[in-house]
Design an enzyme around this catalytic site. Structure first.
Site, PDB file in Angstrom:
ATOM      1  N   ASP A 111       5.442  -3.632  -4.003  1.00  0.00           N
ATOM      2  CA  ASP A 111       5.011  -2.491  -4.809  1.00  0.00           C
ATOM      3  C   ASP A 111       5.974  -2.184  -5.959  1.00  0.00           C
ATOM      4  OD1 ASP A 111       7.090  -1.625  -3.179  1.00  0.00           O
ATOM      5  OD2 ASP A 111       5.862  -0.276  -2.004  1.00  0.00           O
ATOM      6  N   HIS A 171       3.378   4.810   6.141  1.00  0.00           N
ATOM      7  CA  HIS A 171       2.951   3.974   5.023  1.00  0.00           C
ATOM      8  C   HIS A 171       3.628   2.607   5.055  1.00  0.00           C
ATOM      9  CE1 HIS A 171       6.163   5.814   2.144  1.00  0.00           C
ATOM     10  NE2 HIS A 171       6.508   4.563   2.319  1.00  0.00           N
ATOM     11  N   ASN A 225       5.649   8.535   7.456  1.00  0.00           N
ATOM     12  CA  ASN A 225       4.230   8.876   7.655  1.00  0.00           C
ATOM     13  C   ASN A 225       3.389   7.627   7.949  1.00  0.00           C
ATOM     14  OD1 ASN A 225       4.086   7.601   5.197  1.00  0.00           O
ATOM     15  ND2 ASN A 225       3.167   9.311   4.084  1.00  0.00           N
ATOM     16  N   GLU A 264      -0.615   4.920   1.537  1.00  0.00           N
ATOM     17  CA  GLU A 264      -0.427   6.204   2.206  1.00  0.00           C
ATOM     18  C   GLU A 264      -1.518   6.433   3.252  1.00  0.00           C
ATOM     19  OE1 GLU A 264       2.240   7.636   1.831  1.00  0.00           O
ATOM     20  OE2 GLU A 264       2.886   7.911  -0.243  1.00  0.00           O
TER      21      GLU A 264
END
Ligand code: GLP
Length: 248
Positions: A67, A138, A136, A143
């Site tokens: 990314d 990801h 979380n 997400e």
């Protein structure tokens, strides 16, 4: 998923680097997927040291990063381009033309996404993808709520991710709001995945991951369905899962 529990961050970094170096030695033209964040920094340090000492060659390796932030110039100290250059690429014998990081500066960002997918396919797919995990759940910048079928795409970063990554920036409002990331399908298409997990901040994520429940609300949970995933986690990250009976 195979789980290797190690004592601490240093041990995780050493083991993961050894794992990657072994793959490069057995397949010198490895297509290696790379990750950023705090977690893999120690791995890159160990790869660099191995290169210096043992001269492991990266001449024929091709890399694909997961990314990149949208809007940061390559020379921005917080761009993942800089991160990779400073932490790894400048220390090993890899030509920058063989390193691929999606560009968050392409005016036609959709074309960039399509092109990035094409490059991965043309190279023959990713042999080994290194991954970290957000608290979380990801993976890359996918997400919670991201469909499992996604290919490389643009994402709005969750507030929790912006907060977590704000430590690298002067202020939270300097953290870009968007990123370009390999999709979950792209990651799942990798022939092999090596997930690294370290520290207290990832304890809850480990519980969710190893509960075996596969849900788009916790993106990393899809790794339960990948046929060749290894997790290297340190004892601190494993603290809450010690007593769980993980059967897979
Ligand atoms: C970042 C990256 C992810 C990384 C994750 C965890 O936002 N986009 O690829 O795995 O968050 O980061 P860290 O290793 O610093 O905890």
């Amino acid at each position: 998923m195979k789980i290797i529990t190690v004592e601490n961050y240093q041990e995780m970094s050493r083991k993961a680097a050894e794992y990657i170096v072994d793959k490069v030695i057995s397949k010198p033209d490895l297509n290696l997927g790379l990750a950023t964040g705090g977690t893999p920094k120690g791995v890159y340090k160990n790869i660099k040291e191995d290169h210096k000492k043992n001269h492991t060659s990266y001449e024929h390796v091709t890399t694909f990063n997961l990314d990149e932030y949208i809007g940061l110039k390559q020379e921005d100290p917080n761009s993942y381009y800089q991160y990779m250059y400073e932490n790894l690429f400048k220390h090993i014998n890899i030509s920058l033309t063989q390193t691929n990081i999606p560009s968050g500066l392409n005016e036609n960002i959709q074309a960039e996404c399509t092109e990035y997918e094409r490059k991965i396919v043309d190279a023959g797919g990713i042999d080994l993808q290194l991954l970290g995990i957000g608290s979380n759940g990801h993976i890359g910048f996918n997400e919670p709520g991201t469909p499992f079928t996604t290919k490389t795409h643009v994402v709005d970063l969750a507030l929790s991710t912006k907060k977590a990554n704000a430590r690298y920036f002067d202020k939270i409002n300097e953290v870009p709001s968007q990123a370009i990331t390999m999709g979950i399908q792209t990651i799942m298409n990798s022939k092999e995945i090596l997930l690294l997990v370290s520290g207290k901040a990832k304890q809850d994520a480990m519980v969710k991951l190893l509960s075996g429940v596969v849900t788009e609300n916790f993106p990393a949970s899809i790794l339960n369905q990948h046929h060749n995933t290894t997790i290297i986690a340190d004892e601190e990250a494993m603290e809450l899962v010690k007593n769980m009976s993980y059967v897979r």
